[in-house]
Design a protein around this motif. Structure first.
Motif, short mmCIF file in Angstrom:
data_model
loop_
_atom_site.label_atom_id
_atom_site.label_comp_id
_atom_site.label_asym_id
_atom_site.label_seq_id
_atom_site.Cartn_x
_atom_site.Cartn_y
_atom_site.Cartn_z
N GLY A 54 0.79 -1.23 0.00
CA GLY A 54 0.00 0.00 0.00
C GLY A 54 0.82 1.28 0.00
N ARG A 55 0.13 2.39 -0.23
CA ARG A 55 0.82 3.66 -0.33
C ARG A 55 1.35 4.14 1.02
N LYS A 56 0.84 3.56 2.13
CA LYS A 56 1.34 3.94 3.45
C LYS A 56 2.59 3.15 3.86
N LEU A 57 3.06 2.28 2.99
CA LEU A 57 4.24 1.46 3.26
C LEU A 57 4.07 0.63 4.54
N GLU A 58 2.93 -0.02 4.65
CA GLU A 58 2.64 -0.83 5.83
C GLU A 58 3.15 -2.25 5.64
N LYS A 59 3.61 -2.85 6.75
CA LYS A 59 3.95 -4.28 6.70
C LYS A 59 2.71 -5.07 6.33
N THR A 60 2.89 -5.99 5.40
CA THR A 60 1.76 -6.81 5.02
C THR A 60 1.33 -7.70 6.19
N TRP A 61 0.10 -8.13 6.15
CA TRP A 61 -0.47 -8.98 7.21
C TRP A 61 0.42 -10.20 7.45
N LEU A 62 0.80 -10.43 8.70
CA LEU A 62 1.62 -11.57 9.12
C LEU A 62 2.98 -11.62 8.42
N ALA A 63 3.51 -10.45 8.08
CA ALA A 63 4.76 -10.41 7.30
C ALA A 63 5.88 -11.20 7.96
N ASP A 64 6.08 -11.04 9.26
CA ASP A 64 7.20 -11.72 9.92
C ASP A 64 7.07 -13.23 9.81
N GLU A 65 5.88 -13.76 10.08
CA GLU A 65 5.67 -15.20 10.02
C GLU A 65 5.77 -15.72 8.59
N LEU A 66 5.12 -15.02 7.67
CA LEU A 66 5.09 -15.47 6.28
C LEU A 66 6.48 -15.51 5.66
N PHE A 67 7.24 -14.43 5.86
CA PHE A 67 8.49 -14.31 5.14
C PHE A 67 9.61 -15.11 5.79
N ASP A 68 9.55 -15.33 7.07
CA ASP A 68 10.50 -16.24 7.70
C ASP A 68 10.36 -17.64 7.11
#
Length: 329
Positions: A54-68
């Protein structure tokens, strides 16, 4: 009561393929059937994974869990399949204009910077990249065939008695399945173009009201469009014009168009997947990942398998039980 029958996974797009690999890891017996009558939208996927949205540069939902999890999953899967399809790559988001830059700078103290590096004209996003979904699906199909668990076959309800349970991974085709068409899907048609040019960078993904993605063969992809008014598997003139406009806006003026890809994203109205088994029958679903299939499906495939084995309950935000009222008699 459990039987000795295998599970059946219906559909071999990105969702069904990723779930199948998790079934193999968990030693759960299964078959996977893919209908020859369905066009597979996953082959058209851009495959980008990006922890900032998004334009607010927000971490995507569950980013830490997903990307790990997704990094280790795809890297191990490349070894299993003896193939290359996982491409970590920095993603650059230039500021759209001076006003947007100032707006973001003003709210910078509220932004999570875990995945961001700020520069004068934009931000770099770490732990981004892309998956060559078409390559992943082709190599997986061959692997499943070698194990004797894949069939190009359309599931019929009379086949259900041969299986412990049926898990539908049909993508947007579930909107035509009488059993699942009550679910609040919000499918979105998308188009991409593969092109040649000497102008874009080959070292990063450019993200500016669209994306330019460098491919291993020296070409690029530009995408993507969104439309909700028709869902044919054919490209449209208006979307082609929109993609060429995106190229211009991202500074590409000289290019050769090579190929168009069309897919329909199985998005949902609440922007959360549909995962899990229904209570009281042998039907389940693994669907609704929208444009984030490559990042969402590994984590939730792992969660689904844990739930099937009784080790852990599914996250209520994705569990199909949140719509159990739609299936009550």
């Amino acid at each position: 009561m459990k039987t000795n029958k295998p599970y059946l996974l219906v559909g071999q797009g990105i969702a069904g393929t990723v779930l199948a690999h998790h079934f193999l890891q968990a030693n759960i017996p299964f078959k996977i059937w893919d209908s020859p009558n369905h066009f597979n939208s996953s082959y058209a996927a851009g495959g980008i994974f990006n922890p900032v949205t998004g334009r607010k540069l927000e971490k995507t939902w569950l980013a830490d869990e997903l990307f790990d999890y997704l990094f280790s999953f795809y890297q191990q899967l490349e070894k299993t399949l003896s193939a290359s399809f996982f491409y970590p790559m920095p993603l650059y988001r230039p500021f759209a204009n001076a006003e947007m830059k100032q707006w973001l700078m003003d709210r910078k103290p509220q932004i999570n910077h875990d995945f961001l590096t700020w520069e004068e004209d934009g931000v770099w996003v770490k732990q981004a990249g892309w998956v060559d979904v078409a390559s992943l699906l082709r190599h997986s199909k061959n692997y499943f065939k070698s194990l004797g668990i894949f069939s190009e076959r359309t599931f019929q309800e009379e086949d259900a008695s041969n299986f412990e349970a049926i898990i539908y991974c049909e993508g947007f085709h579930a909107t035509q399945n009488p059993f699942w068409n009550k679910l609040p899907f919000l499918p979105a048609k998308g188009e991409l173009i593969r092109f040649h040019s000497n102008e874009p960078s080959r070292d990063s993904i450019l993200n500016k009201n669209g994306f330019i993605l460098p491919l291993p063969d020296g070409a690029y992809k530009v995408g993507a469009t969104y439309r909700w008014d028709e869902f044919t598997p054919f490209p449209t003139a208006s979307s082609q014009d929109e993609l060429m406009s995106k190229l211009t806006s991202m500074g590409v003026s000289k290019y050769e168009l090579l190929e168009t890809y069309v897919g329909i994203r199985p998005a949902t109205q609440d922007r959360r997947p549909f995962v899990g088994m229904l209570v009281g029958n042998n039907k389940g679903i693994f669907n609704g990942f929208g444009s984030k299939g490559v990042s969402l499906s590994p984590y939730f495939a792992q969660s689904f398998v844990q739930a099937i084995k009784g080790d852990k309950e599914l996250d209520p935000e994705v569990s199909i039980h949140r719509y159990s009222h739609l299936f009550s008699v």
